[in-house]
Design a protein around this motif. Sequence first.
Motif, PDB file in Angstrom:
ATOM      1  N   GLU A  54     -38.782   8.028  21.450  1.00 44.02           N
ATOM      2  CA  GLU A  54     -40.032   8.506  20.842  1.00 44.02           C
ATOM      3  C   GLU A  54     -40.292   9.971  21.199  1.00 44.02           C
ATOM      4  OE1 GLU A  54     -42.908   4.647  20.236  1.00 44.02           O
ATOM      5  OE2 GLU A  54     -42.727   5.434  22.270  1.00 44.02           O
ATOM      6  N   LYS A  55     -39.981  10.325  22.445  1.00 41.42           N
ATOM      7  CA  LYS A  55     -40.154  11.728  22.867  1.00 41.42           C
ATOM      8  C   LYS A  55     -39.248  12.660  22.064  1.00 41.42           C
ATOM      9  CE  LYS A  55     -41.487  10.737  27.658  1.00 41.42           C
ATOM     10  NZ  LYS A  55     -40.984  10.666  29.051  1.00 41.42           N
ATOM     11  N   LYS A  56     -38.107  12.119  21.610  1.00 46.51           N
ATOM     12  CA  LYS A  56     -37.166  12.913  20.817  1.00 46.51           C
ATOM     13  C   LYS A  56     -37.550  12.970  19.337  1.00 46.51           C
ATOM     14  CE  LYS A  56     -34.007  13.812  24.049  1.00 46.51           C
ATOM     15  NZ  LYS A  56     -33.579  15.169  24.425  1.00 46.51           N
ATOM     16  N   GLY A  57     -38.653  12.290  18.985  1.00 44.72           N
ATOM     17  CA  GLY A  57     -39.149  12.411  17.614  1.00 44.72           C
ATOM     18  C   GLY A  57     -38.950  11.200  16.715  1.00 44.72           C
ATOM     19  N   ILE A  58     -38.423  10.099  17.245  1.00 43.21           N
ATOM     20  CA  ILE A  58     -38.238   8.909  16.413  1.00 43.21           C
ATOM     21  C   ILE A  58     -39.533   8.102  16.384  1.00 43.21           C
ATOM     22  CG2 ILE A  58     -37.055   6.677  16.261  1.00 43.21           C
ATOM     23  CD1 ILE A  58     -34.528   8.071  17.082  1.00 43.21           C
ATOM     24  N   HIS A  59     -39.965   7.761  15.171  1.00 39.11           N
ATOM     25  CA  HIS A  59     -41.197   6.983  15.009  1.00 39.11           C
ATOM     26  C   HIS A  59     -40.841   5.519  14.788  1.00 39.11           C
ATOM     27  CE1 HIS A  59     -45.151   5.674  13.761  1.00 39.11           C
ATOM     28  NE2 HIS A  59     -44.647   5.239  12.619  1.00 39.11           N
ATOM     29  N   PHE A  60     -41.258   4.672  15.708  1.00 36.91           N
ATOM     30  CA  PHE A  60     -40.997   3.238  15.599  1.00 36.91           C
ATOM     31  C   PHE A  60     -42.202   2.515  14.999  1.00 36.91           C
ATOM     32  CE2 PHE A  60     -38.027   4.249  19.128  1.00 36.91           C
ATOM     33  CZ  PHE A  60     -36.873   3.700  18.598  1.00 36.91           C
ATOM     34  N   VAL A  61     -41.907   1.527  14.159  1.00 39.65           N
ATOM     35  CA  VAL A  61     -42.940   0.637  13.638  1.00 39.65           C
ATOM     36  C   VAL A  61     -42.792  -0.686  14.385  1.00 39.65           C
ATOM     37  CG1 VAL A  61     -43.845  -0.560  11.616  1.00 39.65           C
ATOM     38  CG2 VAL A  61     -42.838   1.729  11.367  1.00 39.65           C
ATOM     39  N   PHE A  62     -43.794  -1.039  15.182  1.00 43.42           N
ATOM     40  CA  PHE A  62     -43.753  -2.307  15.920  1.00 43.42           C
ATOM     41  C   PHE A  62     -44.089  -3.430  14.954  1.00 43.42           C
ATOM     42  CE2 PHE A  62     -43.846   0.797  19.182  1.00 43.42           C
ATOM     43  CZ  PHE A  62     -43.284   0.216  20.311  1.00 43.42           C
ATOM     44  N   SER A  63     -43.171  -4.388  14.831  1.00 41.83           N
ATOM     45  CA  SER A  63     -43.273  -5.380  13.757  1.00 41.83           C
ATOM     46  C   SER A  63     -42.986  -6.784  14.264  1.00 41.83           C
ATOM     47  CB  SER A  63     -42.273  -5.050  12.637  1.00 41.83           C
ATOM     48  OG  SER A  63     -42.382  -3.712  12.216  1.00 41.83           O
ATOM     49  N   ASP A  64     -43.299  -7.740  13.380  1.00 44.14           N
ATOM     50  CA  ASP A  64     -42.894  -9.130  13.559  1.00 44.14           C
ATOM     51  C   ASP A  64     -42.816  -9.755  12.166  1.00 44.14           C
ATOM     52  OD1 ASP A  64     -42.065 -11.433  14.742  1.00 44.14           O
ATOM     53  OD2 ASP A  64     -43.806 -11.677  16.039  1.00 44.14           O
ATOM     54  N   ILE A  65     -42.430 -11.019  12.130  1.00 39.40           N
ATOM     55  CA  ILE A  65     -42.315 -11.706  10.842  1.00 39.40           C
ATOM     56  C   ILE A  65     -43.185 -12.955  10.870  1.00 39.40           C
ATOM     57  CG2 ILE A  65     -40.744 -12.924   9.288  1.00 39.40           C
ATOM     58  CD1 ILE A  65     -38.513 -11.122  10.458  1.00 39.40           C
ATOM     59  N   LYS A  66     -44.018 -13.084   9.854  1.00 34.00           N
ATOM     60  CA  LYS A  66     -44.849 -14.287   9.708  1.00 34.00           C
ATOM     61  C   LYS A  66     -44.884 -14.674   8.237  1.00 34.00           C
ATOM     62  CE  LYS A  66     -47.812 -13.799  13.771  1.00 34.00           C
ATOM     63  NZ  LYS A  66     -49.176 -13.571  14.287  1.00 34.00           N
ATOM     64  N   ASN A  67     -44.623 -15.952   7.992  1.00 30.66           N
ATOM     65  CA  ASN A  67     -44.646 -16.475   6.621  1.00 30.66           C
ATOM     66  C   ASN A  67     -43.744 -15.669   5.684  1.00 30.66           C
ATOM     67  OD1 ASN A  67     -46.631 -18.394   7.420  1.00 30.66           O
ATOM     68  ND2 ASN A  67     -48.232 -16.850   7.120  1.00 30.66           N
ATOM     69  N   GLY A  68     -42.574 -15.295   6.202  1.00 28.63           N
ATOM     70  CA  GLY A  68     -41.602 -14.606   5.365  1.00 28.63           C
ATOM     71  C   GLY A  68     -41.952 -13.179   5.011  1.00 28.63           C
ATOM     72  N   GLU A  69     -42.839 -12.548   5.808  1.00 25.40           N
ATOM     73  CA  GLU A  69     -43.219 -11.161   5.520  1.00 25.40           C
ATOM     74  C   GLU A  69     -43.291 -10.353   6.818  1.00 25.40           C
ATOM     75  OE1 GLU A  69     -46.941 -11.183   3.485  1.00 25.40           O
ATOM     76  OE2 GLU A  69     -46.069 -11.758   1.563  1.00 25.40           O
ATOM     77  N   TRP A  70     -43.084  -9.033   6.664  1.00 27.49           N
ATOM     78  CA  TRP A  70     -43.284  -8.143   7.799  1.00 27.49           C
ATOM     79  C   TRP A  70     -44.774  -8.055   8.111  1.00 27.49           C
ATOM     80  CZ3 TRP A  70     -39.385  -7.116  10.654  1.00 27.49           C
ATOM     81  CH2 TRP A  70     -38.130  -6.801  10.138  1.00 27.49           C
ATOM     82  N   VAL A  71     -45.117  -8.108   9.383  1.00 22.69           N
ATOM     83  CA  VAL A  71     -46.498  -7.869   9.801  1.00 22.69           C
ATOM     84  C   VAL A  71     -46.462  -6.873  10.961  1.00 22.69           C
ATOM     85  CG1 VAL A  71     -47.374 -10.131   9.096  1.00 22.69           C
ATOM     86  CG2 VAL A  71     -46.456  -9.841  11.412  1.00 22.69           C
ATOM     87  N   ASP A  72     -47.535  -6.110  11.099  1.00 26.16           N
ATOM     88  CA  ASP A  72     -47.609  -5.171  12.215  1.00 26.16           C
ATOM     89  C   ASP A  72     -47.787  -5.930  13.523  1.00 26.16           C
ATOM     90  OD1 ASP A  72     -47.352  -3.022  10.539  1.00 26.16           O
ATOM     91  OD2 ASP A  72     -49.510  -2.707  10.316  1.00 26.16           O
ATOM     92  N   ALA A  73     -47.181  -5.414  14.561  1.00 24.82           N
ATOM     93  CA  ALA A  73     -47.315  -6.028  15.887  1.00 24.82           C
ATOM     94  C   ALA A  73     -47.879  -4.995  16.848  1.00 24.82           C
ATOM     95  CB  ALA A  73     -45.958  -6.527  16.377  1.00 24.82           C
ATOM     96  N   LYS A  74     -48.457  -5.485  17.939  1.00 23.89           N
ATOM     97  CA  LYS A  74     -49.012  -4.571  18.941  1.00 23.89           C
ATOM     98  C   LYS A  74     -47.892  -3.851  19.671  1.00 23.89           C
ATOM     99  CE  LYS A  74     -53.401  -6.846  20.044  1.00 23.89           C
ATOM    100  NZ  LYS A  74     -54.168  -7.505  21.111  1.00 23.89           N
ATOM    101  N   ARG A  75     -48.161  -2.603  19.972  1.00 28.69           N
ATOM    102  CA  ARG A  75     -47.247  -1.831  20.791  1.00 28.69           C
ATOM    103  C   ARG A  75     -47.213  -2.456  22.183  1.00 28.69           C
ATOM    104  NH1 ARG A  75     -45.086   3.242  21.153  1.00 28.69           N
ATOM    105  NH2 ARG A  75     -44.874   4.017  23.273  1.00 28.69           N
ATOM    106  N   PHE A  76     -46.069  -2.340  22.871  1.00 33.58           N
ATOM    107  CA  PHE A  76     -46.004  -2.943  24.204  1.00 33.58           C
ATOM    108  C   PHE A  76     -47.060  -2.309  25.115  1.00 33.58           C
ATOM    109  CE2 PHE A  76     -42.413   0.134  23.988  1.00 33.58           C
ATOM    110  CZ  PHE A  76     -42.875   1.088  24.875  1.00 33.58           C
ATOM    111  N   ASN A  77     -47.660  -3.176  25.938  1.00 35.04           N
ATOM    112  CA  ASN A  77     -48.696  -2.742  26.873  1.00 35.04           C
ATOM    113  C   ASN A  77     -48.029  -2.238  28.150  1.00 35.04           C
ATOM    114  OD1 ASN A  77     -50.660  -2.769  29.016  1.00 35.04           O
ATOM    115  ND2 ASN A  77     -51.971  -4.029  27.731  1.00 35.04           N
ATOM    116  N   LYS A  78     -48.030  -0.912  28.330  1.00 32.76           N
ATOM    117  CA  LYS A  78     -47.329  -0.316  29.476  1.00 32.76           C
ATOM    118  C   LYS A  78     -47.836  -0.863  30.808  1.00 32.76           C
ATOM    119  CE  LYS A  78     -46.416   4.151  27.371  1.00 32.76           C
ATOM    120  NZ  LYS A  78     -46.625   5.597  27.530  1.00 32.76           N
TER     121      LYS A  78
END
Length: 438
Positions: free
Chosen positions: A360-384
Motif C-alpha cells: 500500500e505504501k508503494k501505491g497499490i490500492h486494495f479492495v477488501f472483499s468477501d463473497i456472499k450469495n454469489g456476489e462480491w461484498v465489501d469487507a472491513k479492513r483488518f483491525n491493526k
Amino acid sequence: MNETFEQLGLNNTMLQVVDKLYFKKPTNIQVQSIPSILQGKSIIGESQTGSGKTHAYLLPLLNQIDESKEEVQLVITAPTRELSMQIFEEIKTITELAQKEQNWITRLIVGGADRQRMIKQLERKPHIVVGTPGRILDMVNEGVLSIYSATSFVIDEADLMLDFRFIDIIDELLVRSKKEVQILVFSATIPKQLKPFLNKYLAQPVHIKIKNGLTPDQMEHRLIEIKHQDVVQKIMDITEIIQPYVAILFTNSKESADDLGNQLAEKGLNVGVLHGGLTSRERKRMVKAILDLRYQYIVATDLASRGIDIKGASHVINVELPKELDFYIHRVGRTARAGLAGTAISFFREEDTALIEELEKKGIHFVFSDIKNGEWVDAKRFNKRELRKNIATKLDQEAWKQVKKPTKVKPGYKKKMKKQQERIKSRLKREKRNNNRK
C-alpha cells in the motif's frame, strides 16, 4: 505517444509480421528501444512486467539477421527453462510469419533436454541461440558452439539472473564474445548489485526506464481474509463470480500446488499444475499445454511468475501471499498485460499484514472483499490494533512454552520465570521482524 511501428525503422518483412501479430501500436518500451537497437547501441531497458519487453528486442534483432552468414548472430539468455522456451516459441512464430523457416535457424539450449541430441543439432550452425546461461556455456565448453561471431547478446530478466547467481556464468559467456558485441539488458527492475557488472561490459549504454506504477493502472487488487474458511470452497465461490478466461492460482510450495490442483480437479475444474518439482519432460509438456490454452485454471509456484506469459490470463489468485513484495508484483503481472484489464485476488492471514501495508505504501490500492450469495461484498479492513493484540497474545503463549521450569521451587522463582519469558518474547519478536523482511 503516437508513434507507429512504421516510424521505428523496421523493414517491410518485420512490419508484415507485426501486422500478422495484430499489434496495433508499439508500447512505450518498444518505442524507445527499437530505434536504438537497430542502430547497434547497447541498452538497459527497465519496464514493468507485461509491457512488451520481449518484442522490444526480438523485432529489431530479427530484423537484422544476415541469412548469407552461417554463424551465430544472436545470443538470448534467460534465467529459466520456461522463459527460454517461451522466447524460443515467440521466435518460431515470427520466423513462420516472416516465411523464413528455411533461412533463420534457431536453437533452444536448456537443461533437462537430451544433451546428445542438442550437440547433434548444433552441427548446423544456428543464427540464433536461446537458452539458460549454464547450458549455453556447457555447449561452448564442449566445443560444439561458438558465440564469438554474435553481434548481439541479450540478458533477459536481469534481476532474476542476479538472484539465481547466473551473472558469473554470463560473465564467462561475454569473455567468449566479441569486445564490441551489442549487449541488451532487460528487466522490470535493475538492482544496485547489478551495477558493477553493467559498468564492466556496457560502455555508454542507452538507459531506458519506463516510469509506471508497480502494476498497470487497469489492474484491480482484491483482498479476502481467509481466517478458518475452507480455501478450496472459497476458490469455487470465486470461480462462480469471475468466470475467468484463464486464471493462475499461486501457492508458496510445490506440495501445496499439487494438493490444491488435485482438490480443484476433483471439484470438476480444468486444472494444470506447474512447479519446479516436475521432471523436465513433464514441465515441457505442461508449458506447451498452458501456452496452447488447454487449461482454464493453472496452479503454480513462483516459477511461473517469471517464466511464462500466458495469453489471455484474466485473473491471478494468490492462494498464499508470497513473503516478498517483488514476488507479488511478478505474480500479478501475469494478468493485465499489453493494455488489457486484469484482476488479482489474494487470500490473506494475520502474518501477511506487513506485506500488505508495504504494498500500500508503494501505491497499490486494495479492495477488501468477501463473497456472499454469489456476489462480491465489501469487507472491513483488518483491525491493526486487534491484530497486534492477537499476535502479542500468541507470542506470550509461545514464549511461556519455551521457559525452563525450575526443578526446585525457590523464593522469587515466579519473578525469574517472568523475566525469562520476557527475554524469549523479545527474541521471538526480533525473529518475526527479520522473517518479514526476508
